[in-house]
Motif scaffolding. Structure first.
Motif, mmCIF file in Angstrom:
data_model
loop_
_atom_site.group_PDB
_atom_site.id
_atom_site.type_symbol
_atom_site.label_atom_id
_atom_site.label_comp_id
_atom_site.label_asym_id
_atom_site.label_seq_id
_atom_site.Cartn_x
_atom_site.Cartn_y
_atom_site.Cartn_z
ATOM 1 N N THR A 53 0.852 -1.184 0.000
ATOM 2 C CA THR A 53 0.000 0.000 0.000
ATOM 3 C C THR A 53 0.889 1.235 0.000
ATOM 4 O O THR A 53 1.719 1.401 0.898
ATOM 5 C CB THR A 53 -0.916 -0.009 1.232
ATOM 6 N N PRO A 117 -1.863 -10.087 -1.741
ATOM 7 C CA PRO A 117 -0.554 -9.430 -1.829
ATOM 8 C C PRO A 117 0.570 -10.316 -2.357
ATOM 9 O O PRO A 117 1.589 -9.802 -2.825
ATOM 10 C CB PRO A 117 -0.282 -9.017 -0.380
ATOM 11 N N PRO A 148 -2.769 -2.581 -7.831
ATOM 12 C CA PRO A 148 -1.405 -2.057 -7.789
ATOM 13 C C PRO A 148 -1.197 -0.711 -8.468
ATOM 14 O O PRO A 148 -0.251 0.004 -8.151
ATOM 15 C CB PRO A 148 -0.585 -3.146 -8.495
ATOM 16 N N ASN A 174 -2.992 0.006 -3.953
ATOM 17 C CA ASN A 174 -2.801 -1.288 -3.280
ATOM 18 C C ASN A 174 -3.417 -1.342 -1.885
ATOM 19 O O ASN A 174 -2.819 -1.905 -0.951
ATOM 20 C CB ASN A 174 -1.315 -1.642 -3.203
#
Length: 210
Positions: A53, A117, A148, A174
């Motif tokens: 993130t 992830p 992403p 993200n």
């Protein structure tokens, strides 16, 4: 009345997480152990600034754009609205028109891509550049997405990045929103003060508000 608990919507940074194709992966290790120093463990990490993130500073896609340390921190703290567009694969102006975004400064978009992830997606939902003018008209200054990038992984033009930038909208990518309901929240997603940087991972958290 007890305040609602903060909800973590950031990806944990782990050594087995996926990275953008060709980019520097994340790695954490101990440089020195407590046994070696006699007092403390000391770790180190290597990473792209766009792992997990993270925020994009305009310098990421515009060499004349603001770097991370020049960004307005107020962008990343305050009221945010989570909306769910997981029923479509292309998010357009028409998609967003079905939501009430009047006076919304920060919008967090849950797409059809499941949070994972450890796997970089083969294909991502698309954000049409036309959303930028619509969001600007509503007063949005920050867009967050659970993918992403706001552009496809192989894009060289980065049309949506530039369209958002042209309309004064900053980018948070993200996020982890699969466990989050649509609605209004407080957001904290502060970037680090890395001088001259093009972006960086953030710890993004939200808390429900009426």
């Amino acid at each position: 009345m007890t305040p609602s608990k903060w909800i973590d919507i950031s990806q944990p940074l782990t050594n087995d997480m996926a990275n953008f194709p060709g980019d520097t992966p994340f790695s954490y290790s101990l440089t020195y152990t407590k046994e070696e120093t006699g007092s403390v463990n000391i770790g180190q990490m290597t990473t792209s600034l766009h792992m997990g993130t993270h925020v994009d500073a305009p310098f990421h896609y515009d060499s004349n754009g603001k770097t991370l340390d020049k960004l307005d921190l107020d962008l990343y703290i305050g009221k945010a609205k989570v909306i769910d567009v997981s029923d479509v694969d292309t998010i357009t102006k028409d998609t967003l028109e079905s939501f009430n975004l009047d006076n919304v400064t920060r919008v967090l978009i849950r797409t059809s891509l499941p949070n994972n992830p450890k796997h970089f997606p083969d294909k991502m939902p698309e954000l049409d550049p036309t959303i930028a003018a619509h969001l600007h008209e509503k007063g949005v200054q920050l867009i967050g997405v659970d993918i992403p990038s706001v552009d496809s992984a192989d894009s060289k033009e980065l049309e949506t990045h530039h369209a958002l930038y042209k309309h004064g909208i900053f980018i948070l990518e993200n996020l982890m929103l699969d466990h989050v309901k649509s609605g209004n929240y407080e957001l904290i997603a502060l970037p680090l003060a890395i001088k001259g940087a093009d972006g960086c991972p953030v710890r993004a958290v939200i808390r429900p508000i009426d």
